[in-house]
Design an enzyme around this catalytic site. Structure first.
Site, PDB file in Angstrom:
ATOM      1  N   GLU A   1       0.823  -1.205   0.000  1.00 30.46           N
ATOM      2  CA  GLU A   1       0.000   0.000   0.000  1.00 30.46           C
ATOM      3  C   GLU A   1       0.861   1.261   0.000  1.00 30.46           C
ATOM      4  O   GLU A   1       0.514   2.252  -0.647  1.00 30.46           O
ATOM      5  CB  GLU A   1      -0.945  -0.022   1.205  1.00 30.46           C
ATOM      6  CG  GLU A   1      -2.029  -1.090   1.058  1.00 30.46           C
ATOM      7  CD  GLU A   1      -2.932  -1.187   2.268  1.00 30.46           C
ATOM      8  OE1 GLU A   1      -4.151  -1.024   2.117  1.00 30.46           O
ATOM      9  OE2 GLU A   1      -2.411  -1.431   3.381  1.00 30.46           O
TER      10      GLU A   1
ATOM     11  N   GLU B   1      -3.969  -9.364   3.421  1.00 28.35           N
ATOM     12  CA  GLU B   1      -4.853  -9.152   4.574  1.00 28.35           C
ATOM     13  C   GLU B   1      -5.994 -10.164   4.633  1.00 28.35           C
ATOM     14  O   GLU B   1      -6.414 -10.571   5.728  1.00 28.35           O
ATOM     15  CB  GLU B   1      -5.412  -7.722   4.538  1.00 28.35           C
ATOM     16  CG  GLU B   1      -4.403  -6.644   4.879  1.00 28.35           C
ATOM     17  CD  GLU B   1      -3.578  -6.179   3.687  1.00 28.35           C
ATOM     18  OE1 GLU B   1      -2.886  -5.153   3.815  1.00 28.35           O
ATOM     19  OE2 GLU B   1      -3.621  -6.838   2.626  1.00 28.35           O
TER      20      GLU B   1
END
Length: 263
Positions: free
Chosen positions: A117, A137
């Site tokens: 990210e 995730e």
């Protein structure tokens, strides 16, 4: 130059700052302190955009850019503690995306979870041929919460992004390049020299121009085309009365290299 517990700052060339995520013993995993350090650093750039003309973000060592959140620190956190830490990461990402200075990622190894990210927060990135990218995730019972579900589709398209997000499987550097996640692949030893060469090229240009270009692209993409074109002209017109615009035209006509001073 300020000092940070989890970051190393270096000025490899005039007007350029390299920011190195510096927790190599845990693959540069993000703990609360790293989030606070990054937030403070990038908030500072918003307050003083003329401090540098180009930024480089990389990781310490040759194994990882950033392995994502530090799960050892998170083990045993209460829900409230987890959310409080994540708020720091959310603010960090917003500060990175709002940074007015061009930001290049130098992805030297694994960029997983929050590390991926962060790479997506850069204006563009070069990667080592050893790099890998993943948003893992979903394998932990959560989902990306630092821009992954929004920045990845904008980078590689929705269908490819959903495959990465829903499986948690990593992609290698070649696939990341083929999909447009990174702009260039480099041999590991050449990654930082090649990124620095590009950063120098950017830093030699008029800093007000590069900041206005970044501003126009980032906000224009959120508008319909007619509105974005009007926004572009507003950004353009801010450059007409500048000394750098006069210097650029004068240097062209005098057949010399322009000397921009950011005014």
């Amino acid at each position: 130059m300020p000092e940070y517990e989890t970051l190393v700052l270096d000025e490899p060339a005039p007007h350029i700052l390299t920011v190195t995520l510096n927790r190599p013993e845990v693959s540069n995993a993000m703990n609360t302190q790293m989030g606070l350090d990054m937030l403070a650093l990038f908030d500072g750039f918003a307050a003083n955009p003329s401090a540098y003309r180009c930024l480089i973000l990389t990781g310490a060592g040759d194994r990882a850019f950033c392995a994502g959140g530090d799960l050892k620190q998170r083990l045993g956190m209460t829900d409230e503690q987890w959310q409080a830490q994540h708020l720091v990461f959310e603010r960090q990402v917003r500060a990175m995306l709002a940074c007015p200075i061009p930001l290049i990622g130098a992805v030297n190894g694994a960029a997983f979870g929050g590390g991926c990210e962060m790479a997506l927060c850069c204006d563009f990135a070069y990667a080592s041929t050893r790099a890998r990218f993943a948003l893992t995730e979903v394998t932990l019972g959560i989902m990306p919460g630092a821009g992954g579900t929004q920045n990845l589709p904008r980078s590689v398209g929705a269908r490819r992004a959903k495959e990465v997000l829903l499986t948690g499987r990593p992609i290698d550097a070649r696939q990341a390049f083929d999909w447009g996640l990174v702009n260039r692949l480099c041999e590991p030893a050449q990654l930082l020299p090649e990124v620095l060469e590009t950063a120098v090229r950017i830093a030699e240009n008029a800093p007000l121009s590069t900041r206005q270009i970044k501003h126009a692209v980032n906000y224009g993409l959120q508008m319909d085309l007619a509105s974005a074109l009007m926004f572009e002209i507003e950004a353009y017109n801010r450059l007409v009365p500048t000394e750098d615009r006069r210097e650029g035209v004068a240097a062209f006509n005098e057949k010399r290299k322009p000397q921009f001073n950011g005014s």
